[in-house]
Design an enzyme around this catalytic site. Structure first.
Site, mmCIF file in Angstrom:
data_model
loop_
_atom_site.group_PDB
_atom_site.id
_atom_site.type_symbol
_atom_site.label_atom_id
_atom_site.label_comp_id
_atom_site.label_asym_id
_atom_site.label_seq_id
_atom_site.Cartn_x
_atom_site.Cartn_y
_atom_site.Cartn_z
ATOM 1 C CE LYS A 73 -1.057 1.473 2.414
ATOM 2 N NZ LYS A 73 -0.454 1.830 3.716
ATOM 3 C CB THR A 77 6.760 1.522 5.300
ATOM 4 O OG1 THR A 77 5.643 2.624 5.333
ATOM 5 C CG2 THR A 77 7.258 1.561 6.805
ATOM 6 C CD1 TRP A 78 10.273 -4.178 3.355
ATOM 7 C CD2 TRP A 78 8.986 -4.808 1.457
ATOM 8 N NE1 TRP A 78 10.458 -5.676 3.108
ATOM 9 C CE2 TRP A 78 9.683 -5.861 1.923
ATOM 10 C CE3 TRP A 78 8.088 -4.712 0.531
ATOM 11 C CZ2 TRP A 78 9.449 -7.020 1.431
ATOM 12 C CZ3 TRP A 78 7.917 -5.992 -0.147
ATOM 13 C CH2 TRP A 78 8.643 -7.286 0.381
ATOM 14 C CG HIS A 148 3.072 9.074 -1.049
ATOM 15 N ND1 HIS A 148 3.897 7.806 -1.378
ATOM 16 C CD2 HIS A 148 2.444 8.929 -0.130
ATOM 17 C CE1 HIS A 148 3.683 7.122 -0.207
ATOM 18 N NE2 HIS A 148 3.119 7.840 0.543
ATOM 19 N NE ARG A 170 1.516 -3.982 -3.359
ATOM 20 C CZ ARG A 170 0.965 -4.126 -2.113
ATOM 21 N NH1 ARG A 170 0.771 -3.112 -1.414
ATOM 22 N NH2 ARG A 170 0.357 -5.064 -1.499
ATOM 23 C CB SER A 178 -2.529 -2.056 0.022
ATOM 24 O OG SER A 178 -2.003 -1.409 1.161
ATOM 25 C CG PHE A 267 5.922 -9.662 4.300
ATOM 26 C CD1 PHE A 267 6.397 -8.341 3.850
ATOM 27 C CD2 PHE A 267 5.504 -10.476 3.499
ATOM 28 C CE1 PHE A 267 5.741 -8.029 2.623
ATOM 29 C CE2 PHE A 267 5.200 -10.201 1.890
ATOM 30 C CZ PHE A 267 5.417 -9.014 1.846
#
Length: 319
Positions: A73, A77-78, A148, A170, A178, A267
């Site tokens: 999270k 993906t971004w 991850h 992040r 998230s 987004f």
């Protein structure tokens, strides 16, 4: 199960214990039989990792690989979509394939029960247990791979073959929020938000603890094959991050291409992209965490950042 220990190669698996672990078992065991702490790393995983850890650690790495590594999270993906579009043709038919096929999730098979059968699931669905490992064996070079896993559990050849690695961090407070919604939607979480916060800062959720995960890559950020970026920078100035990632990958891009890629990975566009829309851009910790929870995050964060030069997420003066 609590306290049981298993040795597999250089790895040690110990069934998790303690109050946070009991909350974990009660609220998140719909698809997982038990959770274990793995050494080295101290990370928590479903016990299915026991069957995969040696395969993953011995996985052959190629120098022209590109790996995106994050804690869950954190904008994975971004970043995957951005990297893939910089490396390949975003207008191709391949770009319409599911992201897990063109940019496989390295350790996905170790997160699910190998006997799990989902009615109606296609035989080639990358979420079908065992299929991701098959995809990894046939992926054409240059390969794009997501993980991850913490440093100690990643393939050991990552540190000798020196492929390009993009690490994204992040704010853990936003990650927690998230991750909470992710676990409700996809992992059958049955507890409340307060219980989830306690699991998260108790370093008991899958892939935890997050701070060593981040700091291990922060200490490696000066290596020429590693690019360390922040989710918040992507959110604030995506074109600048597009150019930074393009330079790191050795890809020349025009201003028009940067603008197009930034729009494609915005987004709004990502939420409409059926091939890539599996990321929850939820965060906004200020509207979710109580004052008490914020104080708990501060204490937990300062413990991990003591003695570190990591400069981010120190805005706790008003807590």
């Amino acid at each position: 199960m609590a306290g049981q220990v298993k040795k597999i190669g250089d790895f040690t698996f110990k069934s998790v214990s303690g109050a946070a672990a009991e909350v974990l078992r009660r609220t998140l065991c719909m698809y997982v039989k038990d959770y274990v702490e793995v050494q080295p790393s101290g990370a928590v995983f479903p016990n299915y990792l026991e069957d995969w850890c040696l395969k993953y650690h011995e996985f052959p790495v190629q120098k022209d690989d590109v790996w995106v590594v994050t804690y869950p999270k954190a904008g994975t993906t971004w970043t995957q979509e951005l990297v893939w579009c910089l490396m390949f043709d975003m207008d191709s038919e391949e770009a319409k394939l599911e992201l897990m096929k063109r940019f496989p999730f390295f350790e996905f098979d170790s997160l699910v029960d190998s006997s799990l059968e989902v009615p109606g699931m296609r035989a080639d669905d990358p979420m079908k247990p065992g299929n991701t490992w098959k995809i990894l064996q046939t992926l054409k070079s240059p390969r794009t791979i997501k993980s991850h896993l913490p440093v100690a559990l990643l393939p050991k050849q990552l540190w000798t073959a020196h492929p390009k690695i993009i690490y994204v961090c992040r704010d853990p407070r936003d990650v927690c929020v998230s991750y909470y919604f992710h676990c409700i939607k996809l992992e059958g979480y049955t507890g409340n938000f307060d219980e989830f916060v306690k699991i998260f800062i108790g370093d008991m959720i899958t892939y935890s603890p997050i701070w060593p995960h981040i700091l291990d890559f922060w200490r490696r950020r000066h290596q020429s094959n590693i690019l360390f970026i922040r989710f918040e920078d992507m959110k604030e100035d995506l074109p600048a991050v597009v150019m930074k990632v393009a330079k790191f990958l050795g890809k020349a891009v025009t201003e028009e291409e940067v603008e197009r890629l930034a729009d494609h990975c915005s987004f709004g566009s990502m939420s409409k992209n059926l091939a890539a829309n599996n990321e929850t851009f939820v965060g906004d910790w200020k509207n979710h965490l109580t004052k008490e929870q914020q104080k708990a995050f501060k204490t937990w964060t300062m413990k991990y950042l003591e003695g570190s030069d990591f400069p981010f997420y120190r805005d706790y003066d008003d807590v």
